[in-house]
Design a protein around this motif. Structure first.
Motif, short mmCIF file in Angstrom:
data_model
loop_
_atom_site.label_atom_id
_atom_site.label_comp_id
_atom_site.label_asym_id
_atom_site.label_seq_id
_atom_site.Cartn_x
_atom_site.Cartn_y
_atom_site.Cartn_z
N ALA A 40 36.96 58.18 -7.07
CA ALA A 40 37.58 58.33 -8.39
C ALA A 40 37.11 59.62 -9.07
CB ALA A 40 37.26 57.12 -9.27
N HIS A 41 35.84 59.91 -8.96
CA HIS A 41 35.28 61.14 -9.52
C HIS A 41 35.95 62.35 -8.89
CE1 HIS A 41 32.20 64.38 -9.72
NE2 HIS A 41 31.95 63.88 -10.90
N ARG B 91 38.83 62.51 -7.34
CA ARG B 91 40.24 62.57 -7.74
C ARG B 91 40.40 63.23 -9.11
NH1 ARG B 91 41.59 56.68 -5.30
NH2 ARG B 91 42.53 57.41 -3.35
N SER B 92 39.51 62.91 -10.02
CA SER B 92 39.59 63.51 -11.36
C SER B 92 39.29 65.01 -11.30
CB SER B 92 38.61 62.82 -12.31
OG SER B 92 38.95 61.46 -12.47
N ALA C 181 44.88 61.24 -12.04
CA ALA C 181 44.26 60.60 -13.21
C ALA C 181 44.53 59.09 -13.18
CB ALA C 181 44.79 61.22 -14.50
N SER D 141 42.31 57.43 -10.58
CA SER D 141 40.93 57.36 -11.08
C SER D 141 40.79 56.29 -12.14
CB SER D 141 40.50 58.72 -11.65
OG SER D 141 40.43 59.68 -10.64
N ARG D 142 41.72 56.24 -13.04
CA ARG D 142 41.70 55.25 -14.13
C ARG D 142 41.69 53.83 -13.54
NH1 ARG D 142 46.18 56.59 -16.20
NH2 ARG D 142 45.37 58.52 -17.07
N LYS E 69 32.71 59.06 -14.56
CA LYS E 69 33.89 59.01 -15.44
C LYS E 69 34.13 60.33 -16.19
CE LYS E 69 33.34 54.07 -16.30
NZ LYS E 69 33.10 53.05 -17.32
N LEU F 173 37.30 62.40 -15.48
CA LEU F 173 38.53 61.73 -15.90
C LEU F 173 38.75 61.90 -17.40
CD1 LEU F 173 41.02 60.01 -15.39
CD2 LEU F 173 39.57 57.97 -15.68
N LEU G 94 40.06 65.30 -17.85
CA LEU G 94 41.43 65.40 -17.35
C LEU G 94 42.40 64.74 -18.31
CD1 LEU G 94 43.50 66.11 -15.19
CD2 LEU G 94 42.78 64.06 -13.92
N GLU G 95 42.07 63.56 -18.79
CA GLU G 95 42.97 62.88 -19.73
C GLU G 95 43.13 63.68 -21.02
OE1 GLU G 95 42.61 58.22 -18.48
OE2 GLU G 95 41.09 58.99 -19.85
#
Length: 155
Positions: free
Chosen positions: A100-101, A103-104, A123, A126-127, A141, A144, A147-148
């Motif tokens: 997830a990290h 991917r962000s 995003a 990851s979310r 996190k 992310l 990114l958001e």
């Protein structure tokens, strides 16, 4: 966890190795010195052993990709990150905090490269991972959240 001074003190007490140089490059990158990180990584890549060590090679690949993206060289950095993620995704749990990290991080690079659709998709993945595992360290996190925020500013 952002304790860079403490990490550097620990590394200074460690025996010299390519792994040590790789870790120092990551700290430089985390502190915002992408150019310094690339310089350290270049010294590793000139060592023949580094090419034979898959784990070290992957660490260097990801750090290099992130540094290149941070310097605006997304055409070079993004493929490195995507290449590593493709390998990692096949080996790790779909909601892995590491995945997830990553991917962000890749989403941030994709957004800098003008690939908003890719950034949005990463995003979302990851979310989903963090919703499935809400108690993971804030370190995982952090990209992310960046990114958001960047996606919302550019909508």
């Amino acid at each position: 966890q952002g304790h860079y001074d403490e990490a550097e003190r620990e590394l200074e007490a460690s025996p010299a190795s390519m792994e040590l140089v790789s870790a120092k490059a990551l700290i430089k990158l985390e502190r915002g010195d992408a150019r310094g990180a690339l310089e350290l990584l270049d010294s590793i890549q000139n060592q023949p052993k580094a090419l034979n060590d898959e784990l070290l090679s992957d660490e260097v690949l990801v750090t290099r990709g992130r540094a290149l993206c941070s310097l605006g060289r997304t055409a070079e950095g993004l493929p490195l990150l995507e290449q590593f993620m493709a390998r990692l995704a096949g080996k790790q749990y779909a909601h892995s905090p590491n995945l997830a990290h990553l991917r962000s991080v890749i989403g941030l690079c994709a957004l800098r490269a003008g690939r908003r659709d890719r950034a949005t998709a990463l995003a979302q993945l990851s979310r989903q991972a963090f919703l499935a595992q809400p108690g993971v360290s804030p370190y995982y996190k952090a990209p992310l959240l960046q990114l958001e925020s960047a996606l919302s500013r550019r909508s």
